[in-house]
Design an enzyme around this catalytic site. Sequence first.
Site, PDB file in Angstrom:
ATOM      1  N   SER A  64      12.317   3.452   4.906  1.00 14.25           N
ATOM      2  CA  SER A  64      11.925   2.147   4.341  1.00 14.25           C
ATOM      3  C   SER A  64      12.910   1.078   4.802  1.00 14.25           C
ATOM      4  O   SER A  64      12.510  -0.035   5.162  1.00 14.25           O
ATOM      5  CB  SER A  64      11.930   2.206   2.807  1.00 14.25           C
ATOM      6  OG  SER A  64      10.883   3.003   2.326  1.00 14.25           O
ATOM      7  N   SER A 157       6.687   0.799   3.993  1.00 14.39           N
ATOM      8  CA  SER A 157       8.016   0.810   3.382  1.00 14.39           C
ATOM      9  C   SER A 157       7.866   0.700   1.863  1.00 14.39           C
ATOM     10  O   SER A 157       6.987  -0.006   1.378  1.00 14.39           O
ATOM     11  CB  SER A 157       8.806  -0.396   3.915  1.00 14.39           C
ATOM     12  OG  SER A 157      10.031  -0.540   3.231  1.00 14.39           O
ATOM     13  N   LYS A 158       8.719   1.410   1.130  1.00 10.50           N
ATOM     14  CA  LYS A 158       8.720   1.213  -0.328  1.00 10.50           C
ATOM     15  C   LYS A 158       9.650   0.028  -0.573  1.00 10.50           C
ATOM     16  O   LYS A 158      10.793   0.177  -1.019  1.00 10.50           O
ATOM     17  CB  LYS A 158       9.169   2.482  -1.060  1.00 10.50           C
ATOM     18  CG  LYS A 158       8.873   2.459  -2.542  1.00 10.50           C
ATOM     19  CD  LYS A 158       9.064   3.835  -3.169  1.00 10.50           C
ATOM     20  CE  LYS A 158       9.186   3.762  -4.671  1.00 10.50           C
ATOM     21  NZ  LYS A 158       7.994   3.252  -5.376  1.00 10.50           N
ATOM     22  N   ALA A 159       9.140  -1.135  -0.214  1.00 13.22           N
ATOM     23  CA  ALA A 159       9.933  -2.362  -0.195  1.00 13.22           C
ATOM     24  C   ALA A 159       9.681  -3.163  -1.474  1.00 13.22           C
ATOM     25  O   ALA A 159       8.541  -3.265  -1.944  1.00 13.22           O
ATOM     26  CB  ALA A 159       9.545  -3.206   1.019  1.00 13.22           C
ATOM     27  N   TYR A 163       5.961  -5.161  -4.408  1.00 14.60           N
ATOM     28  CA  TYR A 163       5.669  -5.003  -5.839  1.00 14.60           C
ATOM     29  C   TYR A 163       5.340  -6.320  -6.526  1.00 14.60           C
ATOM     30  O   TYR A 163       4.960  -6.337  -7.698  1.00 14.60           O
ATOM     31  CB  TYR A 163       6.820  -4.261  -6.534  1.00 14.60           C
ATOM     32  CG  TYR A 163       6.766  -2.795  -6.162  1.00 14.60           C
ATOM     33  CD1 TYR A 163       6.053  -1.890  -6.928  1.00 14.60           C
ATOM     34  CD2 TYR A 163       7.336  -2.357  -4.979  1.00 14.60           C
ATOM     35  CE1 TYR A 163       5.936  -0.565  -6.545  1.00 14.60           C
ATOM     36  CE2 TYR A 163       7.232  -1.035  -4.578  1.00 14.60           C
ATOM     37  CZ  TYR A 163       6.525  -0.142  -5.370  1.00 14.60           C
ATOM     38  OH  TYR A 163       6.395   1.155  -4.971  1.00 14.60           O
TER      39      TYR A 163
END
Length: 299
Positions: A64, A157-159, A163
């Site tokens: 990420s 990506s767990k960016a 969110y």
Amino acid sequence: MALVPFDDRDGQIWLDGSMVPWREAKLHVLSHGLHYASGVFEGERAYAGNIFRLRTHTERLLNSGRILGFQIPWTADQIDEACKAVVKANGLTDAYVRPIAWRGAEQLSVSAQQTRIHLAIATWAWPNLFGDNRMKGVRLGLAAWKRPHPETAPTASKAAGLYMIGTLSKHAAEAEGFDDALMLDWRGRIAEATGANIFLAMGGELHTPTPDCFLDGITRRTVMALAKHRQIKVVERPILYEELPNASEVFLAGTAAEITPVREIAGQAFTPGMITETLLGDYEKTTRMAPAEVDKLIA
Ligand code: PMP
């Protein structure tokens, strides 16, 4: 239950290589990560003292960061050890684990080439929200926000920035009395919930959307492996919102959500049944297996 603020708790947080008292794990307000969302994180769970699929989470965290153009200055081995150490330092065996990496305060502009990369890891007890009531299922509203095209955001990506529309969607759903929101993608296809992937039982098979613009979750992958062990056919394909009436069961899969049955999506009712119950049970068992056993089962 009163919410205990996350900055005012007892315990230890791993920050840039040392264990620091919880309330002292601070960063400066002019950090790049805060202003420009240059942060990536993970959500992990420890069960009976082991962090489930830890190395896979650590690799996703490193990746990420690379997708956002930075290298986290720790190896996968070091990050794994730090995650384990922080769980231990807080005296926990069953817990949620939250590593987060972000750009520091050396430079505050869109360009951030001079920033240092920080890493923090926190952990806290976070039992499944639904407990024994889980098979009853949750209700999802339909989000107005759409998961973006992969050319418009770093969707693999767990960016942190991704969110933003998750929180907006969840708040809108909660305002209407729902538990969470179903998000479609920019094409109008079913994507995921705001913090978990989605599965639909259709004609005895398990269908799940192709993750081409949202996270290919680690729980999602685990569920797919468990379903195959049960000889349940798994079909990964684009799924239109209009196909929802063809689903007999629907459930969510994510590290925090674990397996969460769904009983309604915006007025359409579902009855959590055998497929959901079987996989929920299998997942629960798998999370409590020794890490080497998990690797053998999932490989
Ligand atoms: N989608 C989103 C948006 C999420 O936040 C999560 C939780 N990390 C997932 C899917 C599921 O991913 P995982 O199973 O790896 O936790």
